[in-house]
Design a protein around this motif. Structure first.
Motif, PDB file in Angstrom:
ATOM      1  N   UNK A 191       0.831  -1.204   0.000  1.00 11.34           N
ATOM      2  CA  UNK A 191       0.000   0.000   0.000  1.00 11.34           C
ATOM      3  C   UNK A 191       0.870   1.260   0.000  1.00 11.34           C
ATOM      4  N   UNK A 192       0.511   2.193  -0.891  1.00 14.60           N
ATOM      5  CA  UNK A 192       1.165   3.494  -1.011  1.00 14.60           C
ATOM      6  C   UNK A 192       0.079   4.559  -1.025  1.00 14.60           C
ATOM      7  N   UNK A 193       0.337   5.703  -0.395  1.00 16.59           N
ATOM      8  CA  UNK A 193      -0.596   6.831  -0.479  1.00 16.59           C
ATOM      9  C   UNK A 193       0.104   7.967  -1.228  1.00 16.59           C
ATOM     10  N   UNK A 194      -0.529   8.396  -2.327  1.00 20.91           N
ATOM     11  CA  UNK A 194      -0.018   9.519  -3.110  1.00 20.91           C
ATOM     12  C   UNK A 194      -0.801  10.774  -2.735  1.00 20.91           C
ATOM     13  N   UNK A 195      -0.073  11.819  -2.322  1.00 20.18           N
ATOM     14  CA  UNK A 195      -0.707  13.074  -1.909  1.00 20.18           C
ATOM     15  C   UNK A 195      -0.417  14.184  -2.913  1.00 20.18           C
ATOM     16  N   UNK A 196      -1.480  14.912  -3.292  1.00 16.12           N
ATOM     17  CA  UNK A 196      -1.338  16.227  -3.877  1.00 16.12           C
ATOM     18  C   UNK A 196      -2.010  17.187  -2.893  1.00 16.12           C
TER      19      UNK A 196
END
Length: 263
Positions: A168-173
């Motif tokens: 699991x990876x969380x990509x933030x903008x």
């Protein structure tokens, strides 16, 4: 004459932790960590790892709004500090102050926690924080690793690979969080808890794949993007992330100062 025993059995020491830097901290029984000054218009992820040397699940009570009851976040038990993170997602539009607490009824609790966004944590002690080169070369994606980049105004390809289930990876903008799950075998919603505007206005998405590799198109606009590993030690041993520009021009944007540092 019998001697009186005036000793009093002491309970666990409770701590009030200043969490304004969003740094990696440890919460134990009775602790409360409070972060103030969250920015409106920004999505934040509160990451919780169970570090207790047993398989007991710990509940973290996250107070994020006076108008709503605290969100209970289960941080699932594991051994040898090998579990996935539980992640609460919220917007600074809902509140500029958040408190994470472990109640007195959680003996033996040991939870590692930090805050992630395009600007957090400010104090990266204990976090592997580094720029992600847009050169098409795979980069190791270990536990507690935070990559950042400022993609220019064209298309990019983001590739994440793992040979272990449920990476699991969380990509933030600035105003969005995308949860990416490689080799998905379980519902990732068991580990992701959106609240407030993030849930109501769909400021997050979950993108699972059953494959060992996932490719995500990213349209750069000159603003910050962050990728945060939300997985366990063993799942991260062989995981990689690759950022590649999809333009014939030099796709390497000028690197700004590390966004986790004050500017």
């Amino acid at each position: 004459m019998a001697r009186l025993n005036n000793s009093v059995k002491k309970g666990p020491v409770m701590s009030a932790i200043n969490w304004n830097s969003g740094k990696l901290i440890t919460l134990t029984q009775g602790d409360t960590a409070t972060i103030e000054g969250l920015n409106s218009g920004q999505v934040y992820g509160f990451f919780f790892y169970n570090a207790a040397q047993n398989d007991a699940t710990t509940i973290v009570d996250v107070t994020w709004s006076n108008a709503h009851p605290p969100q209970q976040v289960p941080v699932y038990g594991t051994t040898a500090n090998q579990g996935l993170a539980s992640v609460l997602l919220m917007s600074g539009d809902d509140s500029n102050t958040v408190a994470a607490s472990i109640l007195q009824g959680n003996p033996g609790a040991d939870v590692q926690a930090f805050v992630c966004s395009v600007k957090m944590p400010v104090d990266t002690s204990g976090i592997n924080n580094q720029p992600l080169p847009a050169n098409g070369q795979p980069q190791a994606f270990r536990r507690f690793t935070r990559y950042f980049d400022v993609p220019a105004s064209h298309w990019y390809d983001v590739t994440i690979e793992s040979d272990v289930d449920q990476f699991i990876v969380v990509q933030f903008t600035e105003e969005m969080a995308e949860v990416i799950v490689v080799k998905s075998v379980a519902n990732p919603k068991e580990n992701v808890f959106p609240v407030g505007r993030v849930e109501k206005d769909k400021l997050f998405s979950i993108q699972p794949t059953e494959d060992e590799r996932i490719q995500v198109n990213l349209q750069g606009d000159g603003t910050q993007t962050v990728w945060m590993n939300a997985d366990s030690v063993q799942n991260s041993q062989n995981a990689t992330i690759t950022l590649q520009s999809l333009t014939a021009r030099d796709g390497r944007p000028r690197q700004r100062q590390d966004p986790a540092l004050p500017v």
